[in-house]
Design an enzyme around this catalytic site. Structure first.
Site, PDB file in Angstrom:
ATOM      1  N   GLY A   1       0.764  -1.162   0.059  1.00  0.00           N
ATOM      2  CA  GLY A   1       0.197  -0.008  -0.038  1.00  0.00           C
ATOM      3  C   GLY A   1       0.812   1.148  -0.042  1.00  0.00           C
TER       4      GLY A   1
ATOM      5  CB  SER B   1      -6.624  -0.012   3.446  1.00  0.00           C
ATOM      6  OG  SER B   1      -6.914  -1.091   4.075  1.00  0.00           O
TER       7      SER B   1
ATOM      8  CB  ALA C   1      -6.090   1.132  -3.716  1.00  0.00           C
TER       9      ALA C   1
ATOM     10  N   GLY D   1     -11.112  10.041   1.219  1.00  0.00           N
ATOM     11  CA  GLY D   1     -10.809  11.191   1.384  1.00  0.00           C
ATOM     12  C   GLY D   1      -9.728  11.958   0.908  1.00  0.00           C
ATOM     13  N   GLY D   2      -8.418  11.611   1.218  1.00  0.00           N
ATOM     14  CA  GLY D   2      -7.082  12.306   0.708  1.00  0.00           C
ATOM     15  C   GLY D   2      -6.094  12.307   1.681  1.00  0.00           C
TER      16      GLY D   2
ATOM     17  CD  GLU E   1     -12.185  13.721   4.770  1.00  0.00           C
ATOM     18  OE1 GLU E   1     -11.500  13.111   5.593  1.00  0.00           O
ATOM     19  OE2 GLU E   1     -12.283  13.372   3.678  1.00  0.00           O
TER      20      GLU E   1
ATOM     21  CG  HIS F   1     -16.265   5.810   7.596  1.00  0.00           C
ATOM     22  ND1 HIS F   1     -17.427   6.351   7.368  1.00  0.00           N
ATOM     23  CD2 HIS F   1     -15.256   6.600   7.235  1.00  0.00           C
ATOM     24  CE1 HIS F   1     -17.223   7.444   6.384  1.00  0.00           C
ATOM     25  NE2 HIS F   1     -15.882   7.552   6.664  1.00  0.00           N
TER      26      HIS F   1
ATOM     27  NE  ARG G   1     -14.144   8.960  10.041  1.00  0.00           N
ATOM     28  CZ  ARG G   1     -13.114   8.684   9.312  1.00  0.00           C
ATOM     29  NH1 ARG G   1     -12.401   7.762   9.221  1.00  0.00           N
ATOM     30  NH2 ARG G   1     -12.939   9.583   8.315  1.00  0.00           N
TER      31      ARG G   1
ATOM     32  CG  HIS H   1     -12.719   3.474   8.007  1.00  0.00           C
ATOM     33  ND1 HIS H   1     -12.901   3.142   6.590  1.00  0.00           N
ATOM     34  CD2 HIS H   1     -12.279   4.606   8.207  1.00  0.00           C
ATOM     35  CE1 HIS H   1     -12.323   4.086   6.001  1.00  0.00           C
ATOM     36  NE2 HIS H   1     -11.952   5.154   6.806  1.00  0.00           N
TER      37      HIS H   1
ATOM     38  NE  ARG I   1      -7.908   7.151  10.518  1.00  0.00           N
ATOM     39  CZ  ARG I   1      -8.437   7.374   9.340  1.00  0.00           C
ATOM     40  NH1 ARG I   1      -7.712   8.216   8.862  1.00  0.00           N
ATOM     41  NH2 ARG I   1      -9.521   6.757   8.942  1.00  0.00           N
TER      42      ARG I   1
HETATM   43  C1  SIN Z   1     -13.784   9.134   4.287  1.00  0.00           C
HETATM   44  O1  SIN Z   1     -13.378   9.643   3.312  1.00  0.00           O
HETATM   45  O2  SIN Z   1     -14.741   9.328   4.778  1.00  0.00           O
HETATM   46  C2  SIN Z   1     -12.370   8.336   4.767  1.00  0.00           C
HETATM   47  C3  SIN Z   1     -11.307   9.266   5.069  1.00  0.00           C
HETATM   48  C4  SIN Z   1     -10.268   8.642   6.222  1.00  0.00           C
HETATM   49  O3  SIN Z   1     -10.770   7.493   6.853  1.00  0.00           O
HETATM   50  O4  SIN Z   1      -9.345   9.286   6.787  1.00  0.00           O
END
Ligand code: SIN
Length: 521
Positions: free
Chosen positions: A15, A43, A45, A49-50, A115, A234, A280, A339, A374
């Site tokens: 990864g 994971s 890939a 989010g980014g 986010e 998530h 989250r 997640h 996180r």
């Molecule tokens: C998401 O795009 O909701 C997940 C981003 C992440 O888990 O950091």
């Protein structure tokens, strides 16, 4: 079978952390061990989010560090957060240089997503939800072209080789047509970058092979594991579809999408002042409660995005289509799914584990950045920062720039983990070590794990999974409070503003498991 010796550094995983580290090792020769074709099956890939980075001149690394500490619920190492966020911008520029087509405005500025729990829009993205896929495509092209990198595809690591107190190599087996008998590879050092543990749960967003095996290998070799109980769920996995569950990225809520239930109520307004953009763990528990109450939570993107979801979030739109949903006209049913594992192999500032000769980076490691919860899009950032640090630290001890390719012998196939046992393990983790935990539920899960372990005792791949499952459930049983993603309904309070991180060896976790079996249910 005779071990195969190579001067290459052995990298387990393929990864983001693994590939970024592999490139950094140049010109030192490395060998990557990748169960899937390079660039797929990791994971990274699948990350929608980014990368979180303070790229806006009005934002700052300090503010990013503060948000990271706040989201982590009192267990983030503030020095780690400061150092990592300070490096973030440089890594985004580096990924850009390596060919990642981040979304940019006409003036060249990075387009940034918002986010949850970020005080600023600071997630660099590619076409809404394509960041992970595009970053991995760019890196994979570089790795394939790099003469110092050899990749063994269709091969997985099943154990570590420890000689004279030092990790010397890995046991590997072919994946196709069942795991084969393993062969030992001994290299200059071992870097574990093989992803997290989400697939140990029945409901997960992680790719099918990501089931805690790499963490389990390290634990079985004696490495200390940190914060194992902190598993992030998530809130908006797309419900009722395939396993694994596709993700509906948090960036959709950043764009104004709302969470509603079957009565059309926006239940997050009552749960937290930040409503849909609350941390989250809080959103995940609210979704879980709605699901448990039969209220069918859903993500409603209709007003905020309309038909724009089709072009701006193509992965989400495709996942909806595959489940027979039209997100332009219908709310998307969602559920909380495992997640990201905040816990992992305990590592220091250079990525070194507690075992000499062993380093770890990416989700499999626990650096102290994430604490109990996180912050979104800090996962890819941590993979970049520690992938590079591991490579730099290991390279200091290397003295060769040349190595012949490693050739694996043909090996006869042997058994895979029994799918019925894996399914039972995943169900037990979801039921007892999931979003809401109790002492009784965790003891029951530990009992099931112990039974599964004895059902197929010679299968390393299964034992790696049960090792990680044991560590998660035992650490969760030992933490008699609720903090971040770890919620105990029998201990709902946080014990103090800041909390201790947890550190367990597998032997200690097994003791907790053995003790739990003696206690009344
Ligand atoms: C998401 O795009 O909701 C997940 C981003 C992440 O888990 O950091």
């Amino acid at each position: 079978m005779t071990p195969i010796d190579t001067p290459r550094v052995l990298i387990v995983g393929a990864g983001l952390a693994a590939q970024y580290a592999a490139l950094r090792f140049a010109p030192h020769p490395v060998l990557m061990i990748s169960p899937e074709p390079l660039g797929s099956g990791a994971s990274s890939a699948w990350a929608q989010g980014g990368v979180a980075a303070a790229m806006d001149p009005a934002d700052s690394a300090e503010a990013h560090a503060r948000d990271t500490v706040r989201a982590g619920a009192g267990t983030v190492d503030a020095k780690v957060a400061q150092a990592v966020t300070a490096e973030a911008r440089a890594h985004v520029l580096d990924l850009t240089g390596l060919g990642t087509p981040f979304d940019r405005a006409a003036d060249g500025a990075y387009i940034l997503s918002r986010e949850a729990a970020h005080s600023f829009a600071r997630v660099v993205r590619v076409r809404g939800d394509q960041a992970g896929a595009e970053i991995m495509q760019a890196l994979t092209a570089q790795v394939r072209a790099a003469p110092h990198v050899q990749v063994l595809e269709g091969v997985m690591a099943t154990g570590l080789v420890v000689e004279d107190g030092r990790v010397r190599g890995v046991k590997v087996a072919r994946c196709s047509g069942g795991l084969s008998r393993s062969v030992v590879l001994r290299g200059a050092a071992v870097l574990l970058a093989g992803g997290g543990s989400g697939g140990l749960y029945a409901l997960t967003t992680n790719p099918p092979r990501i089931r805690g095996q790499v963490l389990g290998m390290a634990a079985r070799a004696g490495a200390v594991i940190a914060d194992a109980e902190f598993v992030q769920f998530h809130p908006t996995a797309i419900a009722g579809g395939p396993d694994p569950a596709p993700l509906a990225t948090e960036a959709l809520r950043g764009e104004g999408a709302t969470l509603i239930n079957r009565h059309g109520e926006r239940f997050m307004r009552a749960a937290h002042p930040d409503a849909e953009l609350a941390p989250r763990d809080i959103v995940a528990r609210a979704i879980f409660a709605q699901t448990q109450a039969g209220l069918a939570p859903a993500l409603d993107t209709r007003a905020a995005l309309g038909a724009r979801i089709l072009t701006d979030f193509p992965a989400v739109a495709a996942a909806c289509r595959a489940s027979g949903l039209d997100p332009v006209t219908q709310p998307i049913p969602v559920a909380a799914a495992a997640h990201y594992h905040m816990g992992g192999i305990a590592t220091d500032a250079e990525g070194a584990s507690t075992l000499p000769g062993l380093w770890a980076c990416g989700e499999v490691a626990s650096t102290g950045l994430h604490g109990a919860n996180r912050l979104a899009s800090n996962g890819l950032l941590e993979a970049l920062v520690y992938g590079r640090r591991c490579a730099d630290a290991i390279a200091k001890g290397l003295d060769t720039d040349a190595a012949a390719p490693v050739l694996l012998p043909d090996l006869a196939p042997a058994g895979e983990p029994d799918p019925a046992l894996v399914a039972r393990l995943r169900q037990a983790m979801t039921e007892g070590a999931g979003v809401i935990r109790t002492g009784a539920g965790l003891r029951c899960t530990l009992d099931t794990i112990a039974a599964i372990e004895t059902a197929q005792p010679g299968c390393d791949a299964l034992l790696n999974m049960t090792a990680t499952a044991t560590l998660i459930a035992a650490a969760a049983l030992a933490r008699k409070e609720s903090r971040g993603a770890h919620f105990r309904s029998d201990h709902p309070e946080v014990q103090g503003e800041t909390g201790e991180r947890s550190f367990f060896t597998l032997a200690q976790a097994r003791q907790i498991r053995a003790q739990a079996r003696k206690e009344p249910a």
